[in-house]
Design a protein around this motif. Structure first.
Motif, PDB file in Angstrom:
ATOM      1  N   HIS A  95       0.832  -1.201   0.000  1.00 43.72           N
ATOM      2  CA  HIS A  95       0.000   0.000   0.000  1.00 43.72           C
ATOM      3  C   HIS A  95       0.870   1.255   0.000  1.00 43.72           C
ATOM      4  O   HIS A  95       1.890   1.314   0.677  1.00 43.72           O
ATOM      5  CB  HIS A  95      -0.907   0.018   1.234  1.00 43.72           C
ATOM      6  CG  HIS A  95      -1.974  -1.028   1.222  1.00 43.72           C
ATOM      7  ND1 HIS A  95      -2.994  -1.046   0.298  1.00 43.72           N
ATOM      8  CD2 HIS A  95      -2.180  -2.102   2.039  1.00 43.72           C
ATOM      9  CE1 HIS A  95      -3.791  -2.082   0.541  1.00 43.72           C
ATOM     10  NE2 HIS A  95      -3.315  -2.736   1.585  1.00 43.72           N
ATOM     11  N   GLN A  97       1.074   1.225   7.154  1.00 44.69           N
ATOM     12  CA  GLN A  97      -0.046   0.901   6.295  1.00 44.69           C
ATOM     13  C   GLN A  97      -0.721  -0.420   6.642  1.00 44.69           C
ATOM     14  O   GLN A  97      -1.734  -0.784   6.052  1.00 44.69           O
ATOM     15  CB  GLN A  97       0.405   0.878   4.831  1.00 44.69           C
ATOM     16  CG  GLN A  97       0.800   2.247   4.304  1.00 44.69           C
ATOM     17  CD  GLN A  97      -0.351   3.242   4.436  1.00 44.69           C
ATOM     18  OE1 GLN A  97      -1.455   2.981   3.964  1.00 44.69           O
ATOM     19  NE2 GLN A  97      -0.086   4.370   5.081  1.00 44.69           N
ATOM     20  N   ARG A 112      -5.344   3.682  10.864  1.00 41.72           N
ATOM     21  CA  ARG A 112      -5.767   3.907   9.485  1.00 41.72           C
ATOM     22  C   ARG A 112      -5.956   2.572   8.761  1.00 41.72           C
ATOM     23  O   ARG A 112      -6.928   2.386   8.022  1.00 41.72           O
ATOM     24  CB  ARG A 112      -4.725   4.762   8.759  1.00 41.72           C
ATOM     25  CG  ARG A 112      -5.122   5.120   7.328  1.00 41.72           C
ATOM     26  CD  ARG A 112      -4.030   5.916   6.636  1.00 41.72           C
ATOM     27  NE  ARG A 112      -3.889   7.258   7.194  1.00 41.72           N
ATOM     28  CZ  ARG A 112      -2.844   7.668   7.908  1.00 41.72           C
ATOM     29  NH1 ARG A 112      -1.848   6.842   8.156  1.00 41.72           N
ATOM     30  NH2 ARG A 112      -2.791   8.898   8.365  1.00 41.72           N
ATOM     31  N   ARG A 134      -9.409   1.014   7.212  1.00 43.41           N
ATOM     32  CA  ARG A 134      -9.427   0.661   5.786  1.00 43.41           C
ATOM     33  C   ARG A 134      -9.923  -0.760   5.589  1.00 43.41           C
ATOM     34  O   ARG A 134     -10.787  -1.026   4.733  1.00 43.41           O
ATOM     35  CB  ARG A 134      -8.025   0.804   5.199  1.00 43.41           C
ATOM     36  CG  ARG A 134      -7.943   0.521   3.697  1.00 43.41           C
ATOM     37  CD  ARG A 134      -6.491   0.439   3.235  1.00 43.41           C
ATOM     38  NE  ARG A 134      -5.807  -0.704   3.791  1.00 43.41           N
ATOM     39  CZ  ARG A 134      -4.608  -0.657   4.398  1.00 43.41           C
ATOM     40  NH1 ARG A 134      -3.947   0.483   4.485  1.00 43.41           N
ATOM     41  NH2 ARG A 134      -4.062  -1.755   4.881  1.00 43.41           N
TER      42      ARG A 134
END
Length: 345
Positions: free
Chosen positions: A166, A178, A183, A187
């Motif tokens: 990512h 990521q 976050r 996601r």
């Protein structure tokens, strides 16, 4: 040194506090962060500190700021969410407040807070990983904060774990941030909900929402605490990625303690259990080396204030002299050309 002020500069809020030597925060002050203006941000920092200085005998100020901070702990070289570019923040604030000012990376400041007054106060070697929207951290080796040659060491969230993975906000691909951050948790949760997964639909029902775009990290954590299977699985995956990263940190720095903080750490055992399993599985030579203790942070959102205030008590080390040119080879037969005899002993 007695009372100092610690200031934690975030993207939306500036939090300041008067801190005693034992890490106790007395009076506090807050300001909004005018992130788009260098001058207004500096003014807000000065205003918050001046409010506290007016009623307290303060000897120094420490500022924790997101971004790269120069080795002299004065200039913010770059900030991702604020308008600082080679900004002499320390000198600007010192000129206004008329007290010494030290600037440090915010994650370093939080790590130092846990080292000086929190979960790692009884050790000399520690790694602190803050798991929030992104991943930050700091490293203390032998009682000294690891800052690197240019002041920008220990960007733990940007260790690459998936080549070509990512895209990260830093511009690279596959950073740990990521896969093991808040976050990343959101996601993956939204992706499952948008795929039509019945398990994710049940999780959203537990969260009291119908639109996947409304799903956030605290909702997932709360649903996991209530036993929702989808939320538990999401946190389990997050913990696995985190544990793999911690194994790499242990290999690099050999700490006696690893401290996990940040907003996602509110999941506690839901996160720590899977992280510990992944850590044990991925630690190289795990049967033949001491394992660090993995613990949760103790200071919460105050870690940055406490750490910045404590760092303000400590003098900035002078830059080391450049390495001298190698001395001429000695004339004795045993001497090696270009090697200093004293160092070779």
């Amino acid at each position: 040194m007695g009372l100092t002020i610690g200031i934690d500069v975030g993207g939306t809020k500036i939090a300041a506090g008067v801190v005693s030597r034992d890490g106790t925060i007395g009076a506090r002050a807050h300001r909004d962060t005018p992130a788009g203006s260098v001058d207004e941000t500096a003014k807000a920092i000065c205003d918050a500190a001046a409010e506290l200085i007016a009623d307290h005998d303060v000897e120094a100020v420490g500022i924790g700021a997101a971004g790269f901070v120069s080795s002299d702990r004065s200039t913010v070289l770059f900030a991702p969410n604020l308008a600082w570019r080679d900004e002499p923040l320390g000198q600007r604030v010192a000129d206004v407040l008329k007290v010494p000012v030290v600037v440090e990376n915010d994650a370093n400041a939080a790590a130092w807070g846990e080292f000086a007054c929190g979960a790692a106060k009884d050790v000399e070697h520690m790694v602190c990983v803050t798991v929030g929207t992104g991943i930050g951290g700091g490293v203390v080796i032998g009682g000294e904060l690891l800052r690197g040659a240019h002041g920008v060491a220990a960007e733990l969230g940007h260790m690459r774990v998936v080549p070509g993975g990512h895209r990260c906000g830093c511009g690279a691909r596959g950073c740990l941030e990521q896969y093991a951050s808040g976050r990343a948790l959101v996601r993956e949760g939204r992706a499952q909900a948008e795929s039509g997964s019945l398990a994710a639909a049940q999780m959203m029902s537990v969260c009291g929402i119908t639109d996947p775009a409304e799903l956030d990290g605290p909702m997932i954590t709360k649903a996991a605490a209530a036993g929702d299977p989808c939320a538990v699985e999401l946190l389990d995956d997050l913990g696995r990625w985190l544990g793999e990263g911690l194994a790499s940190f242990a290999t690099l720095f050999d700490p006696s303690t690893i401290v996990i903080g940040g907003g996602v750490s509110a999941a506690k055992e839901l996160l720590l259990k899977s992280a510990q399993v992944a850590f044990d599985k991925n630690l190289p030579a795990r049967a033949n080396r001491p394992h660090p203790t993995i613990v949760m942070a103790e200071l919460g959102n105050d870690a940055g204030i406490i750490g910045a205030a404590d760092l303000a008590r400590r003098p900035v080390a002078a830059d080391p002299e450049p390495h001298a040119a190698a001395a001429p080879a000695a004339t004795t037969p045993s001497a090696l050309p270009g090697v200093d005899e004293e160092k070779a002993r």
